[in-house]
Design an enzyme around this catalytic site. Structure first.
Site, PDB file in Angstrom:
ATOM      1  CG  ASP A  54      43.527  38.644  35.825  1.00 33.39           C
ATOM      2  OD1 ASP A  54      43.504  38.282  34.634  1.00 33.39           O
ATOM      3  OD2 ASP A  54      42.532  39.093  36.425  1.00 33.39           O
TER       4      ASP A  54
ATOM      5  NE  ARG B 165      40.486  38.068  34.157  1.00 29.93           N
ATOM      6  CZ  ARG B 165      39.480  38.235  35.020  1.00 29.93           C
ATOM      7  NH1 ARG B 165      38.240  38.064  34.634  1.00 29.93           N
ATOM      8  NH2 ARG B 165      39.732  38.591  36.267  1.00 29.93           N
TER       9      ARG B 165
END
Length: 567
Positions: A475, A477
């Site tokens: 990830d 983000r």
């Protein structure tokens, strides 16, 4: 007398030096001319800024001419002629057409007319004429703060106080439009009648350089508060825009038809019936729509603040942004005095659902980083009002095209419904939509992962490993900048957060905003193939209000193969 003779001698030496510089400038102009040398041959001299050496090509003019660094790309030593007025009309500068009295320019002529000056690869803070407009991030008034200026146009390049370009990734399309002749590079926008239809007033967080570091809190007021600078010729542009609209989604129609969403005529309205081919209203339920206010926000990074959020030095942040974008912005290295950067990334959108009992107006926000308070003191800033929040990261395949391999669209629709229900209870709902496609890995990487999952066995125990095999991380983000929008809106506490993400939850709470309750997507709204994602997240520590899932359970959760979904 001796001192006068010394002064005369110094003046004579200065005049000789100026004459020599003029001759050298002429040589450099011919070397750097687009007609005689490509931009790749024009390089900056060896120089150290913030401890980072800038290498020099041995075949560059700066290597051929002593002290050429003082001239190459130095806007402080010469001015470029303005772009000819013929460029103000597409018919004149288009590749094949033009008025009878003004033949169209050839591609080479257009290039020379658009960019007549020497190629300016980078600038340095100690160059002659370089004088950025002062900007004090976190100042309490726009006059103290100063406008954000990133334009490289002749009337702004010496005054720039920001690196990058407006419009994020869309700045590339603007450059293309200028190159092909559909846009006059000197077009001056007319911002009359573009004022926000709702008020986003100043809150103390705007004056805290640690609370908001990822966008310009004055961005929606730029045409008004920096009008004098714009009138003086500086290229000052807004980075936030706010408007009003209606949201209409088929899923909301279904929720209203089933009674899950109440049509109250204030927050949720009946849609106007569609017409048939004869122009007559069609029979049946026309669906519903939400009255909304929308705010779009472009990223504007205050580099010291961004670096602090991620726990790294500003120098490391600058070097990473420079090196790992292919050296796209040299001034990240050469201009340590410029602290503001407009990155080439997408912004975000905020949707607000608010019912003002006095003016009986609902609002919602579809934007990039703004939400809107209208009428009486905004409920977002009123701690006595219930607030429901969803922070949603973009998923084009699901949000727009309804893919069933993830829960993104069901989660988004559920959150909008929850925001509406909160508003109808007298509170306020907020949905913030970030452009972070594919966990900020991008859609290409996401689809490659899909292929790997389907060919390698789509089980929950391999869910994160599949992404790591291709992207190197599960990830990207990073949520450290996400709470800025909440501080910009004046949010002090969140009653309900519709999210499983610990990264989002922790980022908000650690920024000083408490969350009283969090809840996830109800099981009956989870698409069959999305169970792989949900179980993998729960086992990894994501929040859940249902049963716990262990690592040992994950092998039992398997998604459908391509063959099973083909009909």
């Amino acid at each position: 007398m001796a001192s006068e003779d010394a002064l005369t001698k110094i003046l004579a030496q200065l005049e000789a030096l100026q004459a020599s510089q003029a001759q050298m400038q002429s040589k450099l102009d011919s070397l750097a001319s687009p007609a005689s040398a490509s931009s790749s041959r024009i390089a900056t001299p060896p120089r150290k800024t913030a401890g980072l050496p800038i290498p020099t090509r041995t075949d560059s003019p700066s290597a051929l001419i002593p002290n050429a660094a003082s001239y190459i790309g130095s806007p402080g030593l010469s001015t470029s002629p303005p772009v000819p007025s013929v460029l103000s009309h597409h018919a004149v500068i288009g590749p094949n057409v033009g008025p009878v009295d003004k033949p169209a320019l050839t591609p080479k002529e257009r290039e020379k007319a658009l960019y007549p000056q020497r190629v300016i690869i980078t600038t340095y803070p100690d160059q002659s004429g370089i004088k950025p407009v002062p900007i004090t991030w976190g100042a309490a008034t726009p006059a103290e703060r100063g406008p954000v200026l990133c334009s490289r146009q002749n009337n702004s390049i010496k005054s720039r106080n920001a690196i990058g370009a407006h419009s994020g990734s869309y700045s590339i399309y603007r450059a293309l439009a200028i190159a092909i002749g559909t846009l006059d590079p000197h077009h001056k926008p007319n911002y009359a009648l573009t004022d926000p239809p709702v008020d986003i007033p100043f809150v103390p967080a705007w004056a805290d350089p640690k609370k908001i570091v990822s966008f310009d809190p004055w961005g929606h007021l730029t045409p008004q508060v920096f009008k004098d600078q714009a009138d003086a010729g500086l290229d000052v542009r807004p980075s936030i825009a706010i408007t009003k609209a209606h949201i209409k989604m088929s899923e909301l129609d279904g929720a209203a038809a089933s009674g899950a969403l109440k049509v109250d005529g204030k927050v949720v309205l009946d849609s106007v019936p569609l017409k048939d081919e004869h122009g007559q209203p069609m029979q049946g339920f026309p669906g519903v729509e939400l009255v909304t206010s929308k705010a779009a926000v472009e990223p504007v990074w205050y580099l010291p603040g961004v670096a602090e959020r991620f726990g790294i030095s500003e120098g490391l942040l600058r070097r990473a942004l420079f090196e790992d974008t292919g050296g796209m912005y040299p001034e990240l290295i050469t201009r340590p005095d410029i602290k503001v950067f407009l990155p080439p990334i997408g912004g975000l959108t905020a949707y607000i659902c608010e019912l003002d009992r006095i003016v009986r107006v609902m609002r919602a926000c579809l934007s990039d980083e703004r939400a809107l308070p209208v009428g009486n003191p905004a409920y977002l800033r009123d701690e006595s009002k219930e607030l429901t929040l969803r922070v949603h990261d973009e998923c084009n395949g699901s949000d727009v095209f309804g893919s069933d391999i993830c829960t993104c669209k069901p989660y988004l629709v559920f959150a909008i419904e929850e925001a509406v229900r909160c508003a109808q209870r007298g509170g306020v709902g907020l949905v913030v939509y970030f452009r972070k496609e594919g966990r900020a890995l991008g859609e290409v990487t996401k689809y490659l992962v899909y292929n790997l999952r389907k060919r390698g066995g789509d089980s929950a125990d391999k869910y994160f490993k599949s992404t790591e095999m291709i992207a190197g991380v599960k990830d990207m983000r990073f949520q450290a900048l996400m709470p800025d929008i909440l501080h910009w809106l004046g949010v002090k506490k969140i009653d309900n957060m519709v999210s499983m993400s610990d990264m989002k939850y922790n980022a908000i709470v650690e920024s000083g905003i408490p969350i009283l309750k969090r809840y996830d997507l109800p099981d009956h709204l989870i698409p069959p193939d999305s169970r792989v994602e949900i179980d993998a997240k729960i086992a990894a520590g994501y929040f859940t209000s249902g049963k716990k899932v262990t690592e040992a359970d994950l092998i039992k959760t398997v998604g459908r193969t391509w063959e099973e979904t083909e009909h």
